[in-house]
Design a protein around this motif. Structure first.
Motif, short mmCIF file in Angstrom:
data_model
loop_
_atom_site.label_atom_id
_atom_site.label_comp_id
_atom_site.label_asym_id
_atom_site.label_seq_id
_atom_site.Cartn_x
_atom_site.Cartn_y
_atom_site.Cartn_z
N ASP A 21 -1.55 -17.37 -43.15
CA ASP A 21 -2.15 -16.40 -44.27
C ASP A 21 -3.96 -16.06 -44.50
O ASP A 21 -4.55 -15.48 -45.32
CB ASP A 21 -1.19 -16.34 -45.25
N GLU A 41 -8.05 -15.67 -47.69
CA GLU A 41 -6.67 -15.56 -48.16
C GLU A 41 -6.34 -14.00 -47.98
O GLU A 41 -6.94 -12.94 -48.21
CB GLU A 41 -6.37 -16.30 -49.17
N GLN A 42 -4.86 -14.04 -47.35
CA GLN A 42 -4.52 -12.85 -47.40
C GLN A 42 -4.43 -11.82 -48.77
O GLN A 42 -5.39 -10.46 -49.00
CB GLN A 42 -3.51 -12.54 -46.40
N GLN A 43 -4.00 -12.00 -49.47
CA GLN A 43 -4.19 -11.65 -50.77
C GLN A 43 -5.90 -10.95 -51.50
O GLN A 43 -5.13 -10.79 -52.70
CB GLN A 43 -3.88 -12.64 -51.68
N LEU A 44 -7.29 -11.15 -50.90
CA LEU A 44 -7.98 -11.24 -51.15
C LEU A 44 -8.68 -10.20 -50.42
O LEU A 44 -9.52 -9.28 -51.06
CB LEU A 44 -9.19 -12.34 -50.82
N GLU A 45 -7.59 -9.63 -49.80
CA GLU A 45 -7.62 -8.40 -48.95
C GLU A 45 -7.62 -7.03 -49.77
O GLU A 45 -7.24 -7.11 -50.85
CB GLU A 45 -7.02 -7.90 -47.59
#
Length: 176
Positions: free
Chosen positions: A30, A127-131
């Motif tokens: 991720d 991290e992917q959630q920072l996209e």
């Protein structure tokens, strides 16, 4: 009497018996990783697989009759390659020369190309959630090359596709 080779082999066995093993490093799937740099006011990252090398700005020999964004031809370890002012290509404004300036070497069909950047930040991981949406970075000509972005402590990083850049007809045709 033991041979010098036998003595060295014994040293190696004893040394390896006391060697401290580093913990195995595992990376999360991720996490996106790339090379961070700045072009103008935009903070960009490109995938590691698209950047061949990062080197100091080479001496450049101008090429008559070329587009303004093609600074000329550089030489790296005997290999000639075009040197492109990425900011001029994207924004129509020259990159200010500075001491210690770096270029990104990218691969394209027919050979490598050096891209002049304003500033190099090195490795970046997100991290992917920072996209986040890339709309504020992907404006003007950047819209063709930036499809995603990450927010890292309030700074937006656009993911710049060097492979798309290398396939752009205008980029491949440097004659004026």
């Amino acid at each position: 009497m033991r041979s010098p080779f036998d003595i060295l082999e014994a040293y190696e066995r004893r040394s390896l018996a006391h060697a401290v093993q580093l913990p195995e490093r595992s990376y999360s799937q991720d996490v996106w990783r790339g090379v961070g740099y700045r072009v103008g006011s935009r903070h960009l990252v490109s995938d590691f697989r698209e950047v061949v090398e990062i080197v100091p700005m080479p001496p450049v020999t101008p090429v008559p009759g070329a587009q303004g964004w093609l600074l000329g031809v550089g030489n790296l370890r005997g290999n000639l390659f075009p040197v492109v002012d990425l900011k001029y290509f994207l924004e129509g404004e020259r990159t200010a020369p500075q001491e210690g300036q770096r270029v990104l070497i990218m691969r394209q069909a027919g050979g490598d190309v050096a891209l002049v950047i304003d500033e190099l930040y090195g490795q970046r991981s997100f991290e992917q959630q920072l996209e986040v949406p890339a709309a504020d970075i992907a404006q003007g000509r950047y819209a063709h090359f930036v499809e995603r972005a990450f927010d890292d402590d309030g700074r937006r990083w656009g993911v710049f596709s060097l492979s798309l850049l290398s396939r752009t007809p205008e980029f491949r045709q440097a004659a004026a």
